[in-house]
Design a protein around this motif. Sequence first.
Motif, PDB file in Angstrom:
ATOM      1  N   ARG A 185      11.309   5.585  -5.005  1.00 22.52           N
ATOM      2  CA  ARG A 185      11.344   6.492  -3.861  1.00 22.52           C
ATOM      3  C   ARG A 185       9.975   6.720  -3.243  1.00 22.52           C
ATOM      4  N   LEU A 186       8.952   6.835  -4.072  1.00 25.80           N
ATOM      5  CA  LEU A 186       7.607   7.054  -3.542  1.00 25.80           C
ATOM      6  C   LEU A 186       7.185   5.893  -2.644  1.00 25.80           C
ATOM      7  N   GLN A 187       7.458   4.684  -3.076  1.00 21.51           N
ATOM      8  CA  GLN A 187       7.119   3.518  -2.268  1.00 21.51           C
ATOM      9  C   GLN A 187       7.909   3.524  -0.953  1.00 21.51           C
ATOM     10  N   LYS A 188       9.189   3.868  -1.016  1.00 20.22           N
ATOM     11  CA  LYS A 188      10.010   3.913   0.202  1.00 20.22           C
ATOM     12  C   LYS A 188       9.500   4.967   1.186  1.00 20.22           C
ATOM     13  N   ASP A 189       9.075   6.108   0.655  1.00 21.96           N
ATOM     14  CA  ASP A 189       8.520   7.145   1.530  1.00 21.96           C
ATOM     15  C   ASP A 189       7.256   6.644   2.236  1.00 21.96           C
ATOM     16  N   MET A 190       6.439   5.883   1.525  1.00 23.72           N
ATOM     17  CA  MET A 190       5.219   5.341   2.123  1.00 23.72           C
ATOM     18  C   MET A 190       5.549   4.276   3.173  1.00 23.72           C
ATOM     19  N   TYR A 191       6.570   3.457   2.897  1.00 27.09           N
ATOM     20  CA  TYR A 191       7.011   2.480   3.898  1.00 27.09           C
ATOM     21  C   TYR A 191       7.425   3.187   5.192  1.00 27.09           C
ATOM     22  N   ALA A 192       8.096   4.333   5.064  1.00 29.15           N
ATOM     23  CA  ALA A 192       8.562   5.057   6.245  1.00 29.15           C
ATOM     24  C   ALA A 192       7.413   5.737   6.986  1.00 29.15           C
ATOM     25  N   LEU A 193       6.401   6.185   6.243  1.00 25.91           N
ATOM     26  CA  LEU A 193       5.304   6.931   6.849  1.00 25.91           C
ATOM     27  C   LEU A 193       4.258   6.021   7.487  1.00 25.91           C
ATOM     28  N   MET A 194       4.040   4.844   6.926  1.00 29.64           N
ATOM     29  CA  MET A 194       2.899   4.034   7.353  1.00 29.64           C
ATOM     30  C   MET A 194       2.968   3.582   8.819  1.00 29.64           C
ATOM     31  N   TYR A 254       7.069  -5.998   2.634  1.00 25.14           N
ATOM     32  CA  TYR A 254       5.976  -6.633   1.896  1.00 25.14           C
ATOM     33  C   TYR A 254       5.147  -5.547   1.202  1.00 25.14           C
ATOM     34  N   GLU A 255       4.627  -5.874   0.026  1.00 24.16           N
ATOM     35  CA  GLU A 255       3.933  -4.846  -0.754  1.00 24.16           C
ATOM     36  C   GLU A 255       2.422  -4.846  -0.534  1.00 24.16           C
ATOM     37  N   LEU A 256       1.799  -5.993  -0.474  1.00 24.74           N
ATOM     38  CA  LEU A 256       0.346  -6.050  -0.354  1.00 24.74           C
ATOM     39  C   LEU A 256      -0.114  -6.143   1.098  1.00 24.74           C
ATOM     40  N   ARG A 257       0.671  -6.780   1.952  1.00 23.28           N
ATOM     41  CA  ARG A 257       0.225  -7.057   3.312  1.00 23.28           C
ATOM     42  C   ARG A 257      -0.109  -5.811   4.132  1.00 23.28           C
ATOM     43  N   PRO A 258       0.673  -4.712   4.048  1.00 20.42           N
ATOM     44  CA  PRO A 258       0.284  -3.533   4.844  1.00 20.42           C
ATOM     45  C   PRO A 258      -1.128  -3.044   4.520  1.00 20.42           C
ATOM     46  N   PHE A 259      -1.497  -3.080   3.251  1.00 21.33           N
ATOM     47  CA  PHE A 259      -2.839  -2.645   2.853  1.00 21.33           C
ATOM     48  C   PHE A 259      -3.896  -3.612   3.376  1.00 21.33           C
ATOM     49  N   ILE A 260      -3.660  -4.913   3.239  1.00 18.75           N
ATOM     50  CA  ILE A 260      -4.626  -5.916   3.693  1.00 18.75           C
ATOM     51  C   ILE A 260      -4.811  -5.843   5.201  1.00 18.75           C
ATOM     52  N   TYR A 261      -3.726  -5.698   5.938  1.00 15.92           N
ATOM     53  CA  TYR A 261      -3.833  -5.633   7.395  1.00 15.92           C
ATOM     54  C   TYR A 261      -4.558  -4.356   7.848  1.00 15.92           C
ATOM     55  N   THR A 262      -4.359  -3.261   7.132  1.00 14.46           N
ATOM     56  CA  THR A 262      -5.071  -2.027   7.479  1.00 14.46           C
ATOM     57  C   THR A 262      -6.554  -2.168   7.178  1.00 14.46           C
ATOM     58  N   LEU A 263      -6.888  -2.845   6.092  1.00 21.22           N
ATOM     59  CA  LEU A 263      -8.294  -3.150   5.814  1.00 21.22           C
ATOM     60  C   LEU A 263      -8.899  -3.994   6.934  1.00 21.22           C
ATOM     61  N   ALA A 264      -8.113  -4.934   7.456  1.00 20.77           N
ATOM     62  CA  ALA A 264      -8.590  -5.757   8.569  1.00 20.77           C
ATOM     63  C   ALA A 264      -8.854  -4.895   9.801  1.00 20.77           C
ATOM     64  N   LEU A 265      -7.995  -3.923  10.063  1.00 24.62           N
ATOM     65  CA  LEU A 265      -8.216  -3.004  11.190  1.00 24.62           C
ATOM     66  C   LEU A 265      -9.501  -2.202  10.993  1.00 24.62           C
ATOM     67  N   MET A 266      -9.725  -1.752   9.767  1.00 22.02           N
ATOM     68  CA  MET A 266     -10.947  -1.012   9.485  1.00 22.02           C
ATOM     69  C   MET A 266     -12.178  -1.890   9.678  1.00 22.02           C
ATOM     70  N   PHE A 267     -12.083  -3.146   9.247  1.00 20.95           N
ATOM     71  CA  PHE A 267     -13.197  -4.079   9.415  1.00 20.95           C
ATOM     72  C   PHE A 267     -13.485  -4.318  10.897  1.00 20.95           C
ATOM     73  N   LEU A 268     -12.456  -4.439  11.703  1.00 22.29           N
ATOM     74  CA  LEU A 268     -12.648  -4.645  13.142  1.00 22.29           C
ATOM     75  C   LEU A 268     -13.294  -3.427  13.792  1.00 22.29           C
ATOM     76  N   ALA A 269     -12.868  -2.216  13.383  1.00 22.61           N
ATOM     77  CA  ALA A 269     -13.481  -1.004  13.915  1.00 22.61           C
ATOM     78  C   ALA A 269     -14.958  -0.933  13.515  1.00 22.61           C
ATOM     79  N   TYR A 270     -15.241  -1.315  12.287  1.00 20.97           N
ATOM     80  CA  TYR A 270     -16.626  -1.309  11.796  1.00 20.97           C
ATOM     81  C   TYR A 270     -17.464  -2.346  12.542  1.00 20.97           C
ATOM     82  N   THR A 271     -16.868  -3.503  12.806  1.00 26.60           N
ATOM     83  CA  THR A 271     -17.551  -4.540  13.573  1.00 26.60           C
ATOM     84  C   THR A 271     -17.868  -4.055  14.985  1.00 26.60           C
ATOM     85  N   GLY A 272     -16.901  -3.401  15.613  1.00 29.96           N
ATOM     86  CA  GLY A 272     -17.129  -2.856  16.949  1.00 29.96           C
ATOM     87  C   GLY A 272     -18.233  -1.820  16.968  1.00 29.96           C
TER      88      GLY A 272
END
Length: 335
Positions: A185-194, A254-272
């Motif tokens: 349930r905790l994982q499902k709640d995070m899927y809904a919130l993200m 997907y379990e790992l991809r949401p985290f990796i893609y969010t890290l990519a967004l953070m990296f792009l913001a940092y690059t900017g």
Amino acid sequence: MIDLSLIWVVIIAIGVFIYVMLDGFDLGIGILFPFIKDKQERDVMMNTVAPVWDGNETWMVLGGAALFAAFPVVYATVLSALYLPITFMVIALIFRGVAFEFRFKSQRSQHWWDRAFIWGSVFASFCQGVILGAYIQGIPTNALGVYTGNGWDWLTPFSLFTGVGVVVLYAALGCGWLIFKTVDRLQKDMYALMPKLLMALFVIFAAVSIYTPMAHPDIAARWFNPDLVMYLSPVPLLVVLFTFLAIRACHHGYELRPFIYTLALMFLAYTGFIISLWPYIIPPSLSIWQAAAPESSQLFALIGALVLIPIILMYTIASYWVFRDKVRIGDDGYH
């Protein structure tokens, strides 16, 4: 000839990025606590970072020490300009750290430690965002790099907005981390919130990207320079792409991809952020070479850094590898 100032800027930039990446999802878990009411699920959330949270903050200490060693003028000026938000951040981190240790040992007062963990996480994240916004706005100095403003220059609508932005960013990172590390349930709640957090983050990125060039003509001139636009235009386009991919990954489970893609967004913001301010280390007037310590001092400190940084990297990677499995309700922390 080796440019020691440039080497130190790279070291500091990497150290700050690693800190934001690691302590970002760590702080994000505290920000997400109010969305989860079940005590056992809250225990799981804390257990996902219990073995690594204090090691994550090593990188903040490293960044501060490197700044003091290589750019003492920047260290003195930035601390003078941002003394209050930095102090507030440290106090919030203290409350959060104490809550981490006391929460599992308390019974009747556990709800108070939950509140300390929540507000410590939220306020520390918010203060980091305020510091970021105030830094982007610029720090007034004289010809010697001495701060000439007052103690409240950091408090502006823009810095408050970036404070909220960092809170949302860390919440999204924490959400991605919990999707990866939890089940049921905790994982499902995070899927809904993200997806909601990602859309809010996209709006914040867009607002900052529009406001910053409008408020700072020098930044606008760089981003819209005809000679550079071909090289810089992929940054906003990739933000759109990775936001879409992260939301899509949540919908597909997907379990790992949401985290990796969010890290990519953070990296792009940092690059900017780096592109907008380069080469100024105290914007808008003092470059990295103007603020650098004597070469002998930089070289001496660099020898120590080249010994210590690989050690820190190794034990950080080792700790995450050892505690790489998922955490479930009923687990007594990590074994």
